[in-house]
Design a protein around this motif. Structure first.
Motif, PDB file in Angstrom:
ATOM      1  N   SER A 152      -5.686   3.639  -0.568  1.00  0.00           N
ATOM      2  CA  SER A 152      -4.286   3.232  -0.739  1.00  0.00           C
ATOM      3  C   SER A 152      -3.776   3.595  -2.129  1.00  0.00           C
ATOM      4  O   SER A 152      -2.574   3.585  -2.376  1.00  0.00           O
ATOM      5  N   LEU A 153      -4.690   3.871  -3.050  1.00  0.00           N
ATOM      6  CA  LEU A 153      -4.272   4.326  -4.388  1.00  0.00           C
ATOM      7  C   LEU A 153      -4.415   5.845  -4.509  1.00  0.00           C
ATOM      8  O   LEU A 153      -4.215   6.396  -5.593  1.00  0.00           O
ATOM      9  N   VAL A 161     -18.262  -1.650   1.943  1.00  0.00           N
ATOM     10  CA  VAL A 161     -17.939  -0.241   1.682  1.00  0.00           C
ATOM     11  C   VAL A 161     -16.638   0.137   2.370  1.00  0.00           C
ATOM     12  O   VAL A 161     -15.795   0.835   1.799  1.00  0.00           O
ATOM     13  N   ARG A 162     -16.437  -0.350   3.564  1.00  0.00           N
ATOM     14  CA  ARG A 162     -15.212  -0.013   4.293  1.00  0.00           C
ATOM     15  C   ARG A 162     -13.988  -0.578   3.560  1.00  0.00           C
ATOM     16  O   ARG A 162     -13.006   0.131   3.347  1.00  0.00           O
ATOM     17  N   GLY A 195       0.819  -1.210   0.000  1.00  0.00           N
ATOM     18  CA  GLY A 195       0.000   0.000   0.000  1.00  0.00           C
ATOM     19  C   GLY A 195       0.851   1.257   0.000  1.00  0.00           C
ATOM     20  O   GLY A 195       0.559   2.210  -0.720  1.00  0.00           O
ATOM     21  N   MET A 213     -12.539   5.431  -7.965  1.00  0.00           N
ATOM     22  CA  MET A 213     -12.086   4.097  -8.345  1.00  0.00           C
ATOM     23  C   MET A 213     -13.210   3.328  -9.020  1.00  0.00           C
ATOM     24  O   MET A 213     -12.989   2.619 -10.000  1.00  0.00           O
ATOM     25  N   PHE A 235     -13.731  -1.375   0.467  1.00  0.00           N
ATOM     26  CA  PHE A 235     -13.564  -0.728  -0.830  1.00  0.00           C
ATOM     27  C   PHE A 235     -12.960   0.661  -0.676  1.00  0.00           C
ATOM     28  O   PHE A 235     -12.046   1.056  -1.401  1.00  0.00           O
ATOM     29  N   THR A 236     -13.442   1.381   0.301  1.00  0.00           N
ATOM     30  CA  THR A 236     -12.942   2.734   0.521  1.00  0.00           C
ATOM     31  C   THR A 236     -11.474   2.717   0.911  1.00  0.00           C
ATOM     32  O   THR A 236     -10.685   3.560   0.466  1.00  0.00           O
ATOM     33  N   SER A 265     -19.443   4.175   6.961  1.00  0.00           N
ATOM     34  CA  SER A 265     -18.201   3.426   6.831  1.00  0.00           C
ATOM     35  C   SER A 265     -16.997   4.173   7.366  1.00  0.00           C
ATOM     36  O   SER A 265     -15.882   3.946   6.908  1.00  0.00           O
ATOM     37  N   LEU A 318     -22.885   1.879  -2.514  1.00  0.00           N
ATOM     38  CA  LEU A 318     -21.947   2.911  -2.087  1.00  0.00           C
ATOM     39  C   LEU A 318     -22.684   4.130  -1.554  1.00  0.00           C
ATOM     40  O   LEU A 318     -22.331   4.674  -0.501  1.00  0.00           O
ATOM     41  N   ALA A 343      -9.255   0.399   0.141  1.00  0.00           N
ATOM     42  CA  ALA A 343      -8.447   0.045  -1.029  1.00  0.00           C
ATOM     43  C   ALA A 343      -8.261   1.261  -1.923  1.00  0.00           C
ATOM     44  O   ALA A 343      -7.163   1.525  -2.430  1.00  0.00           O
ATOM     45  N   PHE A 374     -16.341  -5.696  -4.513  1.00  0.00           N
ATOM     46  CA  PHE A 374     -17.411  -4.789  -4.081  1.00  0.00           C
ATOM     47  C   PHE A 374     -18.686  -5.023  -4.886  1.00  0.00           C
ATOM     48  O   PHE A 374     -19.785  -5.093  -4.329  1.00  0.00           O
ATOM     49  N   ARG A 382      -1.082  -1.350  -9.166  1.00  0.00           N
ATOM     50  CA  ARG A 382      -2.209  -0.461  -8.880  1.00  0.00           C
ATOM     51  C   ARG A 382      -3.472  -0.979  -9.551  1.00  0.00           C
ATOM     52  O   ARG A 382      -4.548  -1.040  -8.953  1.00  0.00           O
ATOM     53  N   VAL A 438       2.441   1.623  -3.599  1.00  0.00           N
ATOM     54  CA  VAL A 438       1.552   2.027  -4.695  1.00  0.00           C
ATOM     55  C   VAL A 438       0.940   3.400  -4.451  1.00  0.00           C
ATOM     56  O   VAL A 438       0.539   4.080  -5.397  1.00  0.00           O
ATOM     57  N   SER A 439       0.875   3.807  -3.188  1.00  0.00           N
ATOM     58  CA  SER A 439       0.332   5.147  -2.921  1.00  0.00           C
ATOM     59  C   SER A 439       1.397   6.216  -3.110  1.00  0.00           C
ATOM     60  O   SER A 439       1.095   7.405  -3.045  1.00  0.00           O
ATOM     61  N   ALA A 479     -13.562   6.408  -3.225  1.00  0.00           N
ATOM     62  CA  ALA A 479     -14.292   5.224  -3.670  1.00  0.00           C
ATOM     63  C   ALA A 479     -14.995   5.498  -4.994  1.00  0.00           C
ATOM     64  O   ALA A 479     -14.978   4.661  -5.905  1.00  0.00           O
ATOM     65  N   LEU A 482      -7.197   7.491  -4.149  1.00  0.00           N
ATOM     66  CA  LEU A 482      -8.458   7.802  -4.825  1.00  0.00           C
ATOM     67  C   LEU A 482      -9.603   7.776  -3.818  1.00  0.00           C
ATOM     68  O   LEU A 482      -9.498   7.197  -2.736  1.00  0.00           O
TER      69      LEU A 482
END
Lengths: 128, 128, 128, 128
Positions: B111-112, B102-103, A30, B119, B105-106, A127, A120, B108, A105, A94, A33-34, B116, B114
């Motif tokens: 870490s990029l 959701v947690r 992480g 992405m 996904f958010t 969340s 979402l 992840a 998801f 990434r 890639v971040s 949610a 972005l």
DNA sequence: GTGGTCTAGACCACT
DNA sequence: GTGGTCTAGACCACC
């Protein structure tokens, strides 16, 4: 000797219920890639990582071996371990993370009879 | 004797690398919360499930045990195992799935670098 | 319990100068791709392999892990380790071995200013 | 001072996963036995080689030491290091390379249940 | 029973 | 100094 990257956040907590090396791999991946750890940066030695986090050196070594299998880090014999300098590998990592996250998801949403967007929007606020 | 629900899709594939009982729990939970198995429906016995899927009876038993912990299924001694009739428990399970998804996904996305939404929009097309 | 394959020839000699697990991996891979061990066959347990060859169980485990990474063998949790049943993976492994061997051989010939055929014909008799 | 041979192709790429000195030894031996570096030619000094390739001088020294063991190069104290002038040694090195290559190739073919000729014919086209 | 993980400590090759 | 490998022995989850 070259300085090394701060590999993990200082507050990083090991969850004893999961494999330590997996938690390390994910956290370090992480940070790479971040962009928190720049391309080409030297990483702490296996022994340093082990000492800093209070784990066995073989556990630290396994962490680096897993990351090396994906190409995100590279070992130079006798010199140490470094983040790859190859941007394509970074982009690939990434993309793999994003695709897997979206797929997981979307399938979770589908099992509730929702689209990803619906889920979402409905649960974003919960969340935190 | 009452008929029982088709617990898992016929084509359900077991991944030998992960705990079988976990795969069963997730798949069955998905079928309950999606409504594929109706509330109050009777489920096959542990022995039937084990025989039908070619797994050890203890694996089938553990599957039901985990689902029972969350209240999604209920065992009536001497009568069998049934999907809960309690809509509140179903709603709770749906919410838990959504919040966790959701947690994950958010985080992840974070870490990029972005959100949610970003992405999801970028990779929606890849998530067949 | 199912019988297991004779994994390595009885006379198999460990070369102490090379990693043991690598020698095991290559030898077992050879026996699988040559058909000496049939598809789907159960392999001896990690502990059995370790005891039979006088190595540490972790060394035997690493052998199996490496073979599993390539897909040639599969681990069923709690049940043991088996040769893959997937012929495509076997074919892929056979092809990879052949391509690498031809490539290495051709480049060695080139360094002598020969074609692969020339070198093979000239030195075949010496290579007993 | 005599000019020295171009020891390695300019584009020579070091693979960090393997011992550097071994890669140098193989590449230089290849250039000698192929005639790219003529018999009797003077080689760059250890320090020059190390500087030109950005490696540790001990790595360059070990490279020459290995080549000297086989007689392919000779060091004259105070004058420098030279490719052997002895054609017999060159012939011996050529033969050793060929015999080892044929032996490796034949045994790889055998592990697939093929003869060397069969494998060469089947995969020749892939070995670009 | 099975394999997976972790620790402890040793030895080695490479730079 | 670096990482790689091996041993010894323990504990765990899973089937």
């Amino acid at each position: 000797m070259e300085p090394t990257a701060e590999l993990l956040p200082q507050h990083f907590q090991i969850n004893p219920a999961l494999p330590i090396y997996e938690q390390f791999v994910e956290a370090i991946r992480g940070r790479i890639v971040s962009g928190a750890i720049p391309l080409g940066m030297r990483l702490p030695s296996v022994r340093e990582l082990a000492a800093a986090r209070g784990v066995n050196p073989t556990t630290a070594a396994r962490t680096y071996q897993e990351l090396e299998r994906t190409g995100l880090i590279v070992t130079y014999r006798g010199q140490g371990t470094f983040v790859t300098g190859d941007e394509a590998i970074l982009a690939e990592a990434r993309k793999a993370i994003a695709v897997k996250a979206v797929r997981d998801f979307t399938s979770a949403a589908a099992s509730l009879g929702l689209t990803a967007e619906q889920m979402l929007n409905m649960y974003k606020e919960d969340s935190v």
